[in-house]
Structure formats: C-alpha cells, structure tokens
Design a protein around this motif. Structure first.
Motif, PDB file in Angstrom:
ATOM      1  N   THR A   1      -8.920  -0.677   2.406  1.00 12.60           N
ATOM      2  CA  THR A   1      -9.010  -0.684   0.947  1.00 12.60           C
ATOM      3  C   THR A   1     -10.447  -0.944   0.522  1.00 12.60           C
ATOM      4  O   THR A   1     -11.056  -1.941   0.917  1.00 12.60           O
TER       5      THR A   1
ATOM      6  N   THR B   1      -5.280   2.481  -5.715  1.00 12.19           N
ATOM      7  CA  THR B   1      -4.042   1.711  -5.544  1.00 12.19           C
ATOM      8  C   THR B   1      -3.930   0.576  -6.559  1.00 12.19           C
ATOM      9  O   THR B   1      -2.851   0.024  -6.749  1.00 12.19           O
TER      10      THR B   1
ATOM     11  N   GLY C   1      -7.324   3.036  -1.843  1.00 11.83           N
ATOM     12  CA  GLY C   1      -6.795   3.181  -0.485  1.00 11.83           C
ATOM     13  C   GLY C   1      -7.527   4.301   0.224  1.00 11.83           C
ATOM     14  O   GLY C   1      -7.708   5.388  -0.320  1.00 11.83           O
TER      15      GLY C   1
ATOM     16  N   ASN D   1       0.834  -1.213   0.000  1.00 12.65           N
ATOM     17  CA  ASN D   1       0.000   0.000   0.000  1.00 12.65           C
ATOM     18  C   ASN D   1       0.863   1.255   0.000  1.00 12.65           C
ATOM     19  O   ASN D   1       0.590   2.217  -0.715  1.00 12.65           O
TER      20      ASN D   1
END
Length: 436
Positions: free
Chosen positions: A412, A316, A340, A60
């Motif tokens: 997420t 992401t 994200g 991430n």
C-alpha cells in the motif's frame, strides 16, 4: 432559382458534415472514457488475483472488490451513453438521408430540364442564331452571357448531384457502423452486468468472513489510527524544521551581508578628527528563491495532471473521512490517499523537486518528503529508499520501494500533499491533483 437551390444544397451538405464531426467527437470522448475504465478494471483485477492467492480474506480484498464494482457500474453507464449516442446518430442520419434524397430528386429533375434544353440547342449555329437574332448589341451580350452562365450551372448541378449521392452513401455506411457498434456495446453491457453480480457476491462473502473477527478488526484499527497520528506529527515536525533551517540559513546570509556593509564606511578626514558613519540596520525579510517560486507555480499548473506515485494501483482509501468497510458507524480519517499496488512496487516522485527529509517511522516504514516550491509531497510505507536529503529528483523517478502488507500479497502506497502558506503547513486532497 436554380442557383439558389444549388447554394442551399451545398449548405445542407456542409451542415450534415458538421453534425457528423460533432457526433464523432462525442463518440471519441465516450470511447476514451471507456478505455480508462477498462484500464482501471484490468489493474484492480490483477491486484485482486494476487490477494486471492492468500488463505484469509482481508480489508484490501474488500476494498478492491468495491472498486471493481464501482468501476464496472461506471462502465455500464458509459455503455448506456454510447448506445444512446448511437441511437441518436442512427435516427439523425436517417432523417438526413431522407432530406438528401428529397433534394437529390429535385436536383435531378432540374438537371433533366437543363439537359433537354441543351439538347435542343446543341449545335453551334443554333446558339449563334440565338445571339445574332438580338435586336441590339447589348441584348446580344446578355444572350452570350446567359448561354455561358447556363453551361456553368449545368456543370455545377452535375457536381452537386454527385456530392449528394456520395454523402448519402457515406451516411448509410455510418448507420451500418453505428448499428454494429451498438450491438457490440449491448453484448459487453450484458457481460459487465453479470460480472457486477459476481463481484457483489464475492464482496458479501469477504464481508461475512471479516465480520467474524470484529474484535481483531477494532484492535487493528486502533493501531492504524495511532500510526497515522504519529506519521502526521512527524511529517509536520519535519516540514517545520526544514522551514526553520531555511530561515536560519537566510538569516546568517543576511547577517553576513550586514557585517560586510558595516565595514564600508563614509569617512570625512579633518586635521583633528575622523568621522565614521555606519549604515543603519534593517529588518531582515525572508523570501523564497526565484527558482522555488517558479517551481511552485509549475507544480500548481499541473493540478489534476500529476502522475501516480506508483505505476499501477487502485485507490483503497480516499482523503478525509472514510466509512469503515465492515464496522458499522466507524470512520477513519486519512491525511492523504492509500493506493493498493503490486507487492514491493517501486514508488516514484510525482514532480520535479528536492528531497528535504528521509524519516523512519515505526508502522509507517520509511518516509520521503520532496519539496516543490511551496508544496511538499510525502511518500510513506517504504521498505527501501534510493535518495538522500538535498538530492534533486525528477518526475517519475523511482525513489524507493514499498513494504509488503501483512497478508504479503500486496503493498500500500500512502501519498500526501502539503502546502506551506506563510509558515503554516496545510494538507491538500491529493485526489484533486493526481491524473484520473
């Protein structure tokens, strides 16, 4: 001749005003783009700050840094465009000022001649003598009209001179502002370039840390792909079941209507016999309701304008094939987009609709499917769900909260869009539908 010059001068002033408005519109567009990029950078930076509180580097973090670098590069490009636009404006305004000053000199020269003439014929008796000395009545009318016209031209000439002077001062002021704006942009560009270098260094450090544990990454990747396949299967089954249930309901309603129709008979009464005629059965054709058709069309008209499923976030992983950020020649396939977001962020529905499924999928958390006519939006990786099947929901309404990621600092949001076409379920790229 004087009149033609006046008209030409007014046309030039209007032309300059038009070009100024066009330049302003272009500048406003670039400024709006800059504001969007800066907002994205602010969101990504906020998420990165939360990730960095953890002790270990994560995928991430790497993806957010990549987003940061990309957005900074776009911002630098935007600064370049604004600087170039400012330079063109300064150059163009400089030429316009020269042209206006040249015209102003000619106008003042003509106005000077008019004033001298007016001074020589300043008393009423001189004007009367000029009219009365005419050889006939028609010539006297012409001379009277000429004097009147001369007075009007004088006044117009004076107004045009003032307009030209005002326009010149305005253009000079614009140049000064553009020069100041250009200087600010150059300074900001230098800052952003330094930040890009810092971000690239941070990206390299995170990359090196992650590559040290390649076996763990491969293992995680296999598990994620398994979870994605299961999510895909369950979503497909849920939508197909919903379609089958809707068709079964429609069939029952059609059968009820047919049964009622069969009771309505055409009877012919005779002394010895009663004849009953039953309406012939027809094939049932299933069609969506007018409300759902209208909702689907409304959803379509909002393509590229739908709000994000989270209030703040950074993409992401995009739809489709994605190169793994650390493993060479390894690709993942995404049926939607991953965003994200802050830890346990609220998930909101992107458009008015009806909840058709609430699922619980190991590895994907809880999943909500919302119907918008022929379209379905899917929200997964949820920890809590605030809605139930059959419930009507409205755009931006909170429908659940996200699970925390393994690192525990972020969440997420996985978001998908599907369309039902003649009973078949088709996936759609959500990036084309969400507002940018």
């Amino acid at each position: 001749m004087v009149n033609a010059v006046l008209k030409n001068s007014l046309f030039v002033i209007l032309l300059f005003v038009g070009s100024t408005l066009w330049a302003q519109k272009k500048s406003d567009q670039l400024q709006a783009e800059q504001n969007k990029l800066e907002k994205k950078l602010s969101t990504t930076k906020s998420l990165l700050d939360k990730v960095k509180k953890g002790t270990e580097s994560s995928l991430n973090e790497l993806k957010l840094i990549e987003n940061q670098v990309k957005n900074r590069e776009l911002l630098v490009r935007n600064f370049d465009n604004q600087i170039r636009s400012a330079e063109l404006t300064i150059s163009s305004k400089g030429e316009q000022i020269k042209e206006l000053e040249s015209r102003l000199i000619r106008l003042k020269e003509q106005y000077k001649k008019l004033l001298i003439y007016a001074y020589k014929h300043r008393n009423k008796s001189a004007k009367m003598m000029f009219v009365f000395s005419s050889s006939n009545y028609f010539e006297a009318v012409k001379r009277t009209s000429y004097l009147k016209r001369l007075s009007e031209i004088q006044q117009k000439q004076f107004k045009v001179i003032l307009q030209n002077e005002k326009t010149i001062h305005k253009e000079i002021s614009t140049i000064k502002k553009e020069k100041e704006h250009k200087k600010v942009l150059l300074d900001e560009k230098i800052v952003e370039k330094k930040e890009i270098e810092k971000d690239k260094t941070n990206k390299q450090l995170a990359l090196e840390k992650l590559r040290k544990d390649e076996n763990s990454l491969l293992s995680d990747l296999k598990e994620q792909e398994r979870q994605k396949s299961e999510l895909k299967r369950r979503i497909k089954l849920a939508i197909e079941k919903e379609i089958a249930d809707a068709e079964a309901k429609a069939r029952k309603e059609a059968e009820k209507k047919a049964a009622l129709a069969s009771k309505t008979t055409t009877t012919s009464t005779t002394p010895s016999k009663t004849t009953t005629t039953t309406a012939p059965s027809k094939e049932v054709v299933f069609t969506d309701t007018k409300e759902n058709i209208a909702l689907g069309k409304s959803f379509e008209s909002n393509r590229g304008k739908l709000p994000w499923p989270v209030a703040k976030g950074s993409i992401t992983e995009n739809y489709g094939k994605n190169a793994h950020p650390t493993l060479p020649n390894v690709f993942t396939n995404n049926n939607g987009v991953d965003i994200g977001a802050p830890k346990n962020a609220q998930v909101r529905v992107v458009f008015d609709g009806e909840v058709t499924s609430v699922l619980n999928i190991p590895g994907a958390g809880k999943v909500i499917i919302v119907k918008h006519g022929t379209y379905r939006t899917v929200y997964s990786n949820l920890q809590e769900v605030y809605v139930s099947v059959g419930e009507k929901v409205s755009s931006k309404q909170s429908i659940g909260s996200l699970l925390a990621d393994e690192e525990g600092n972020l969440s997420t949001s996985h978001f998908e869009i599907h369309q039902v076409v003649e009973g078949n379920v088709q996936r759609i790229n959500p990036s084309l539908w969400l507002a940018q």
